[in-house]
Design a protein around this motif. Structure first.
Motif, PDB file in Angstrom:
ATOM      1  N   ASP A 257       2.652 -23.286  27.658  1.00 16.71           N
ATOM      2  CA  ASP A 257       3.162 -23.581  26.526  1.00 16.71           C
ATOM      3  C   ASP A 257       2.087 -23.059  25.412  1.00 16.71           C
ATOM      4  OD1 ASP A 257       5.548 -24.507  27.229  1.00 16.71           O
ATOM      5  OD2 ASP A 257       4.919 -26.299  27.418  1.00 16.71           O
ATOM      6  N   GLN A 258       0.797 -22.732  25.803  1.00 19.68           N
ATOM      7  CA  GLN A 258      -0.339 -22.382  24.794  1.00 19.68           C
ATOM      8  C   GLN A 258       0.096 -20.702  24.183  1.00 19.68           C
ATOM      9  OE1 GLN A 258      -4.235 -22.977  26.587  1.00 19.68           O
ATOM     10  NE2 GLN A 258      -5.037 -22.191  24.801  1.00 19.68           N
ATOM     11  N   VAL A 259      -0.145 -20.734  23.132  1.00 20.71           N
ATOM     12  CA  VAL A 259       0.097 -19.449  22.605  1.00 20.71           C
ATOM     13  C   VAL A 259      -1.377 -18.702  22.633  1.00 20.71           C
ATOM     14  CG1 VAL A 259       0.612 -18.076  20.491  1.00 20.71           C
ATOM     15  CG2 VAL A 259       1.824 -20.370  20.933  1.00 20.71           C
ATOM     16  N   ARG A 260      -1.399 -17.510  23.032  1.00 19.70           N
ATOM     17  CA  ARG A 260      -2.809 -16.916  23.310  1.00 19.70           C
ATOM     18  C   ARG A 260      -2.728 -15.320  22.333  1.00 19.70           C
ATOM     19  NH1 ARG A 260      -1.493 -18.969  27.988  1.00 19.70           N
ATOM     20  NH2 ARG A 260      -3.044 -20.058  29.131  1.00 19.70           N
ATOM     21  N   ALA A 261      -3.804 -15.199  21.833  1.00 18.39           N
ATOM     22  CA  ALA A 261      -3.966 -13.962  21.144  1.00 18.39           C
ATOM     23  C   ALA A 261      -3.817 -12.758  22.177  1.00 18.39           C
ATOM     24  CB  ALA A 261      -5.070 -13.974  20.254  1.00 18.39           C
ATOM     25  N   ILE A 262      -3.117 -11.668  21.823  1.00 20.20           N
ATOM     26  CA  ILE A 262      -3.198 -10.671  22.809  1.00 20.20           C
ATOM     27  C   ILE A 262      -3.648  -9.339  21.981  1.00 20.20           C
ATOM     28  CG2 ILE A 262      -1.600  -8.805  23.813  1.00 20.20           C
ATOM     29  CD1 ILE A 262       0.194 -11.256  24.628  1.00 20.20           C
ATOM     30  N   GLU A 263      -4.683  -8.932  22.232  1.00 22.51           N
ATOM     31  CA  GLU A 263      -5.616  -8.041  21.510  1.00 22.51           C
ATOM     32  C   GLU A 263      -5.411  -6.478  21.958  1.00 22.51           C
ATOM     33  OE1 GLU A 263      -9.682  -8.896  22.160  1.00 22.51           O
ATOM     34  OE2 GLU A 263      -9.297 -10.815  21.107  1.00 22.51           O
ATOM     35  N   THR A 264      -5.535  -5.627  21.362  1.00 26.60           N
ATOM     36  CA  THR A 264      -5.256  -4.215  21.946  1.00 26.60           C
ATOM     37  C   THR A 264      -6.259  -3.974  22.880  1.00 26.60           C
ATOM     38  OG1 THR A 264      -4.100  -3.627  19.754  1.00 26.60           O
ATOM     39  CG2 THR A 264      -5.133  -1.838  21.153  1.00 26.60           C
ATOM     40  N   VAL A 265      -6.131  -3.238  23.956  1.00 31.97           N
ATOM     41  CA  VAL A 265      -7.201  -2.883  24.960  1.00 31.97           C
ATOM     42  C   VAL A 265      -7.377  -1.413  24.606  1.00 31.97           C
ATOM     43  CG1 VAL A 265      -7.951  -2.655  27.325  1.00 31.97           C
ATOM     44  CG2 VAL A 265      -6.790  -4.643  26.303  1.00 31.97           C
ATOM     45  N   ASN A 266      -8.377  -0.649  24.346  1.00 31.75           N
ATOM     46  CA  ASN A 266      -8.611   0.600  23.976  1.00 31.75           C
ATOM     47  C   ASN A 266      -9.032   1.295  25.412  1.00 31.75           C
ATOM     48  OD1 ASN A 266      -7.726   0.566  21.262  1.00 31.75           O
ATOM     49  ND2 ASN A 266      -9.632  -0.127  20.730  1.00 31.75           N
ATOM     50  N   ASP A 267      -8.127   1.317  26.171  1.00 31.46           N
ATOM     51  CA  ASP A 267      -8.484   1.932  27.467  1.00 31.46           C
ATOM     52  C   ASP A 267      -8.162   3.389  27.861  1.00 31.46           C
ATOM     53  OD1 ASP A 267      -5.979   1.606  27.679  1.00 31.46           O
ATOM     54  OD2 ASP A 267      -5.878   0.085  29.602  1.00 31.46           O
ATOM     55  N   GLY A 268      -7.417   4.107  26.783  1.00 32.53           N
ATOM     56  CA  GLY A 268      -6.856   5.338  26.973  1.00 32.53           C
ATOM     57  C   GLY A 268      -5.723   5.420  27.768  1.00 32.53           C
ATOM     58  N   LEU A 269      -4.956   4.468  28.026  1.00 38.45           N
ATOM     59  CA  LEU A 269      -3.957   4.523  29.118  1.00 38.45           C
ATOM     60  C   LEU A 269      -2.709   4.474  28.240  1.00 38.45           C
ATOM     61  CD1 LEU A 269      -5.391   2.510  32.201  1.00 38.45           C
ATOM     62  CD2 LEU A 269      -4.934   4.971  32.017  1.00 38.45           C
ATOM     63  N   PRO A 270      -1.568   4.994  28.599  1.00 38.21           N
ATOM     64  CA  PRO A 270      -0.362   4.817  27.869  1.00 38.21           C
ATOM     65  C   PRO A 270       0.283   3.503  28.035  1.00 38.21           C
ATOM     66  CG  PRO A 270      -0.167   6.081  29.779  1.00 38.21           C
ATOM     67  CD  PRO A 270      -1.360   5.890  29.772  1.00 38.21           C
ATOM     68  N   ASP A 271       0.818   2.829  26.965  1.00 33.63           N
ATOM     69  CA  ASP A 271       1.379   1.476  27.090  1.00 33.63           C
ATOM     70  C   ASP A 271       2.650   1.417  27.727  1.00 33.63           C
ATOM     71  OD1 ASP A 271      -0.562   0.695  25.077  1.00 33.63           O
ATOM     72  OD2 ASP A 271       0.468   1.065  23.301  1.00 33.63           O
ATOM     73  N   SER A 272       3.210   2.649  27.739  1.00 36.70           N
ATOM     74  CA  SER A 272       4.483   2.602  28.785  1.00 36.70           C
ATOM     75  C   SER A 272       4.130   2.285  30.347  1.00 36.70           C
ATOM     76  CB  SER A 272       4.940   4.143  28.698  1.00 36.70           C
ATOM     77  OG  SER A 272       4.243   5.024  29.267  1.00 36.70           O
ATOM     78  N   THR A 273       3.007   2.500  30.717  1.00 39.40           N
ATOM     79  CA  THR A 273       2.401   2.123  32.144  1.00 39.40           C
ATOM     80  C   THR A 273       2.779   0.470  32.104  1.00 39.40           C
ATOM     81  OG1 THR A 273       1.135   3.955  32.372  1.00 39.40           O
ATOM     82  CG2 THR A 273       0.644   2.119  33.798  1.00 39.40           C
ATOM     83  N   PHE A 274       2.086  -0.006  31.001  1.00 35.62           N
ATOM     84  CA  PHE A 274       2.140  -1.732  31.082  1.00 35.62           C
ATOM     85  C   PHE A 274       3.400  -2.040  30.798  1.00 35.62           C
ATOM     86  CE2 PHE A 274      -2.121  -0.495  30.942  1.00 35.62           C
ATOM     87  CZ  PHE A 274      -2.844  -1.071  32.022  1.00 35.62           C
ATOM     88  N   GLU A 275       4.324  -1.617  29.925  1.00 36.55           N
ATOM     89  CA  GLU A 275       5.754  -1.823  29.950  1.00 36.55           C
ATOM     90  C   GLU A 275       6.330  -1.948  31.281  1.00 36.55           C
ATOM     91  OE1 GLU A 275       7.305  -2.861  27.158  1.00 36.55           O
ATOM     92  OE2 GLU A 275       5.330  -3.214  26.298  1.00 36.55           O
TER      93      GLU A 275
END
Length: 165
Positions: free
Chosen positions: A96-114
């Motif tokens: 139930d705890q809300v955590r901040a999700i930061e941008t990871v600048n790893d050079g990989l496409p976000d679609s992979t993680f989607e």
């Protein structure tokens, strides 16, 4: 290339089901403890396979790595597994705890993680979008940190090889 292999492996691991021995059918009602034990053994085998596959891949791509370099890489992969498991445990225990999700600048496409998020949702249909986002984020963050450490070992090995030539 290491990045593509890593993500391909992660996608296949998430989509892979544990191997079942169909010949060994035991007529025992599964108690909660047995179910938990089976899950733990499957998780351990996934982690072990991941660590070994990554180490083998690095070794095949970088032929000049010493035994010491490979031990360092194995250590970093082991550390990745522990950190990721700890992060997952934290997410599950504090759902139930809300955590901040930061941008990871790893050079990989976000679609992979989607795609990874979709796999998580398919495997665990009761997981909310927020929890799947958190799991995907800690995975991406831990992969990025581990990749930086492995890259540092490879660079130092290449520099040592040049200096020794």
């Amino acid at each position: 290339m290491l990045r593509l292999f890593l993500f391909g492996f992660l996608l296949s691991t998430i989509n892979t089901y544990p191997i079942k021995d169909e010949e060994a059918v035991i007529e025992v009602e599964d108690t909660k403890e047995i179910v938990d034990l089976k899950k733990m053994l499957n998780d351990v085998s996934y982690v072990t396979n991941f660590r070994n596959m990554m180490a083998d891949y690095v070794k095949s791509q970088y032929k000049n790595l010493t035994v010491n370099d490979m031990e360092k890489i194995q250590g970093h992969l082991e550390e990745f597994c522990h950190r990721f498991a700890r992060d997952l445990k934290d997410i599950v225990e504090n759902i139930d705890q809300v955590r901040a999700i930061e941008t990871v600048n790893d050079g990989l496409p976000d679609s992979t993680f989607e795609d990874i998020k979709k796999c998580i949702k398919n495997e665990l249909p009761n997981v909310t979008d927020e929890t799947a986002d958190q799991i995907t984020y800690v995975l991406r963050k831990n992969i990025f940190v581990t990749r930086q450490k492995i890259d540092a070992v490879i660079r130092s090995s290449e520099i040592a090889a040049i200096e020794n030539s």
